[in-house]
Design a protein around this motif. Structure first.
Motif, mmCIF file in Angstrom:
data_model
loop_
_atom_site.group_PDB
_atom_site.id
_atom_site.type_symbol
_atom_site.label_atom_id
_atom_site.label_comp_id
_atom_site.label_asym_id
_atom_site.label_seq_id
_atom_site.Cartn_x
_atom_site.Cartn_y
_atom_site.Cartn_z
ATOM 1 N N ILE A 1 0.841 -1.203 0.000
ATOM 2 C CA ILE A 1 0.000 0.000 0.000
ATOM 3 C C ILE A 1 0.875 1.252 0.000
ATOM 4 O O ILE A 1 0.579 2.233 -0.693
ATOM 5 C CB ILE A 1 -0.956 -0.022 1.209
ATOM 6 N N HIS A 2 1.966 1.208 0.735
ATOM 7 C CA HIS A 2 2.892 2.347 0.815
ATOM 8 C C HIS A 2 3.513 2.654 -0.552
ATOM 9 O O HIS A 2 3.557 3.811 -0.978
ATOM 10 C CB HIS A 2 3.966 2.033 1.848
ATOM 11 N N VAL A 3 3.980 1.622 -1.234
ATOM 12 C CA VAL A 3 4.593 1.815 -2.557
ATOM 13 C C VAL A 3 3.545 2.295 -3.564
ATOM 14 O O VAL A 3 3.816 3.186 -4.384
ATOM 15 C CB VAL A 3 5.277 0.514 -3.028
ATOM 16 N N PHE A 4 2.334 1.745 -3.500
ATOM 17 C CA PHE A 4 1.261 2.186 -4.396
ATOM 18 C C PHE A 4 0.935 3.657 -4.161
ATOM 19 O O PHE A 4 0.766 4.424 -5.117
ATOM 20 C CB PHE A 4 0.011 1.316 -4.186
ATOM 21 N N ALA A 5 0.849 4.077 -2.902
ATOM 22 C CA ALA A 5 0.566 5.473 -2.587
ATOM 23 C C ALA A 5 1.691 6.382 -3.074
ATOM 24 O O ALA A 5 1.437 7.477 -3.580
ATOM 25 C CB ALA A 5 0.347 5.648 -1.091
ATOM 26 N N ALA A 6 2.935 5.927 -2.955
ATOM 27 C CA ALA A 6 4.070 6.725 -3.419
ATOM 28 C C ALA A 6 4.031 6.912 -4.931
ATOM 29 O O ALA A 6 4.245 8.021 -5.437
ATOM 30 C CB ALA A 6 5.377 6.073 -2.999
ATOM 31 N N VAL A 7 3.747 5.849 -5.664
ATOM 32 C CA VAL A 7 3.679 5.944 -7.128
ATOM 33 C C VAL A 7 2.521 6.849 -7.550
ATOM 34 O O VAL A 7 2.658 7.679 -8.456
ATOM 35 C CB VAL A 7 3.560 4.536 -7.755
ATOM 36 N N CYS A 8 1.390 6.718 -6.892
ATOM 37 C CA CYS A 8 0.240 7.574 -7.211
ATOM 38 C C CYS A 8 0.525 9.038 -6.892
ATOM 39 O O CYS A 8 0.116 9.929 -7.644
ATOM 40 C CB CYS A 8 -0.992 7.100 -6.458
ATOM 41 N N VAL B 1 -1.514 11.516 0.275
ATOM 42 C CA VAL B 1 -0.511 11.968 1.247
ATOM 43 C C VAL B 1 -0.835 11.410 2.626
ATOM 44 O O VAL B 1 0.052 10.937 3.347
ATOM 45 C CB VAL B 1 -0.432 13.514 1.275
ATOM 46 N N ILE B 2 -2.111 11.436 3.004
ATOM 47 C CA ILE B 2 -2.523 10.888 4.298
ATOM 48 C C ILE B 2 -2.234 9.389 4.360
ATOM 49 O O ILE B 2 -1.722 8.882 5.363
ATOM 50 C CB ILE B 2 -4.009 11.202 4.557
ATOM 51 N N VAL B 3 -2.554 8.661 3.276
ATOM 52 C CA VAL B 3 -2.273 7.220 3.232
ATOM 53 C C VAL B 3 -0.771 6.971 3.309
ATOM 54 O O VAL B 3 -0.308 6.081 4.042
ATOM 55 C CB VAL B 3 -2.871 6.581 1.957
ATOM 56 N N PHE B 4 0.030 7.768 2.588
ATOM 57 C CA PHE B 4 1.479 7.596 2.566
ATOM 58 C C PHE B 4 2.083 7.804 3.952
ATOM 59 O O PHE B 4 2.888 6.997 4.421
ATOM 60 C CB PHE B 4 2.101 8.568 1.555
ATOM 61 N N PHE B 5 1.684 8.873 4.637
ATOM 62 C CA PHE B 5 2.252 9.142 5.952
ATOM 63 C C PHE B 5 1.775 8.139 7.001
ATOM 64 O O PHE B 5 2.543 7.748 7.883
ATOM 65 C CB PHE B 5 1.952 10.571 6.394
ATOM 66 N N SER B 6 0.532 7.711 6.905
ATOM 67 C CA SER B 6 0.054 6.730 7.883
ATOM 68 C C SER B 6 0.739 5.374 7.689
ATOM 69 O O SER B 6 1.082 4.700 8.668
ATOM 70 C CB SER B 6 -1.463 6.588 7.811
ATOM 71 N N THR B 7 0.977 4.974 6.439
ATOM 72 C CA THR B 7 1.703 3.721 6.220
ATOM 73 C C THR B 7 3.169 3.858 6.619
ATOM 74 O O THR B 7 3.783 2.882 7.058
ATOM 75 C CB THR B 7 1.593 3.250 4.759
ATOM 76 N N SER B 8 3.735 5.060 6.479
ATOM 77 C CA SER B 8 5.112 5.278 6.933
ATOM 78 C C SER B 8 5.221 5.076 8.436
ATOM 79 O O SER B 8 6.149 4.423 8.926
ATOM 80 C CB SER B 8 5.580 6.695 6.576
ATOM 81 N N VAL B 9 4.266 5.628 9.181
ATOM 82 C CA VAL B 9 4.275 5.474 10.635
ATOM 83 C C VAL B 9 4.058 4.010 11.012
ATOM 84 O O VAL B 9 4.727 3.476 11.910
ATOM 85 C CB VAL B 9 3.205 6.389 11.274
ATOM 86 N N ALA B 10 3.149 3.327 10.316
ATOM 87 C CA ALA B 10 2.879 1.919 10.620
ATOM 88 C C ALA B 10 4.093 1.044 10.323
ATOM 89 O O ALA B 10 4.430 0.146 11.111
ATOM 90 C CB ALA B 10 1.671 1.440 9.825
ATOM 91 N N LEU B 11 4.768 1.283 9.207
ATOM 92 C CA LEU B 11 5.968 0.504 8.875
ATOM 93 C C LEU B 11 7.084 0.755 9.885
ATOM 94 O O LEU B 11 7.799 -0.169 10.276
ATOM 95 C CB LEU B 11 6.446 0.843 7.465
ATOM 96 N N ASN B 12 7.224 1.995 10.327
ATOM 97 C CA ASN B 12 8.230 2.314 11.335
ATOM 98 C C ASN B 12 7.920 1.603 12.645
ATOM 99 O O ASN B 12 8.816 1.055 13.287
ATOM 100 C CB ASN B 12 8.296 3.823 11.551
ATOM 101 N N TYR B 13 6.671 1.579 13.046
ATOM 102 C CA TYR B 13 6.279 0.905 14.283
ATOM 103 C C TYR B 13 6.542 -0.598 14.197
ATOM 104 O O TYR B 13 7.093 -1.194 15.114
ATOM 105 C CB TYR B 13 4.809 1.182 14.578
ATOM 106 N N LEU B 14 6.145 -1.202 13.083
ATOM 107 C CA LEU B 14 6.347 -2.650 12.931
ATOM 108 C C LEU B 14 7.826 -3.022 12.893
ATOM 109 O O LEU B 14 8.237 -4.027 13.463
ATOM 110 C CB LEU B 14 5.636 -3.155 11.678
#
Length: 109
Positions: A8-15, A60-73
């Motif tokens: 989802i993070h990579v898809f949001a970045a490409v979009c 942008v909201i999806v990208f930042f939220s997935t960034s925080v989730a990936l960092n947490y995991l």
């Protein structure tokens, strides 16, 4: 879970990249300011600016939220991993290094 969020993070970045490249700058067309091309737009007389801006903000909201989730995991996985313990020899003797003990390449004659 990590792989799904990463996809989802990579898809949001490409979009996001595609949406930013598609959008026009504020002063991109002087003719549009006087109404010359307003009737031919697909999104109406206001153009696609507000629609593309809202979609971009959503990504942008999806990208930042997935960034925080990936960092947490990732940080949780590091904390749960066991430290690597290497065997150490007790009372190991290290020979002293002198300039004569370092091998030097022979010079070509």
């Amino acid at each position: 879970m990590y792989q799904l969020i990463l996809i989802i993070h990579v898809f949001a970045a490409v979009c996001l990249i595609a949406l930013v490249l598609v959008q026009q700058g504020k002063g991109a067309t002087m003719g549009a300011a006087y109404g010359s091309g307003a009737s031919q737009t697909v999104f109406g007389s206001r153009g696609s600016g507000s629609f593309l801006l809202r979609v971009t903000i959503g990504f942008v909201i999806v990208f930042f939220s997935t960034s925080v989730a990936l960092n947490y995991l990732a940080s949780r996985a590091v904390k749960q991993s066991q430290p690597v313990i290497l065997p150490v020899q007790q009372n190991a003797v290290v020979p002293p290094i002198s300039p004569n003990s370092i091998p030097m390449p022979e010079k070509n004659r």
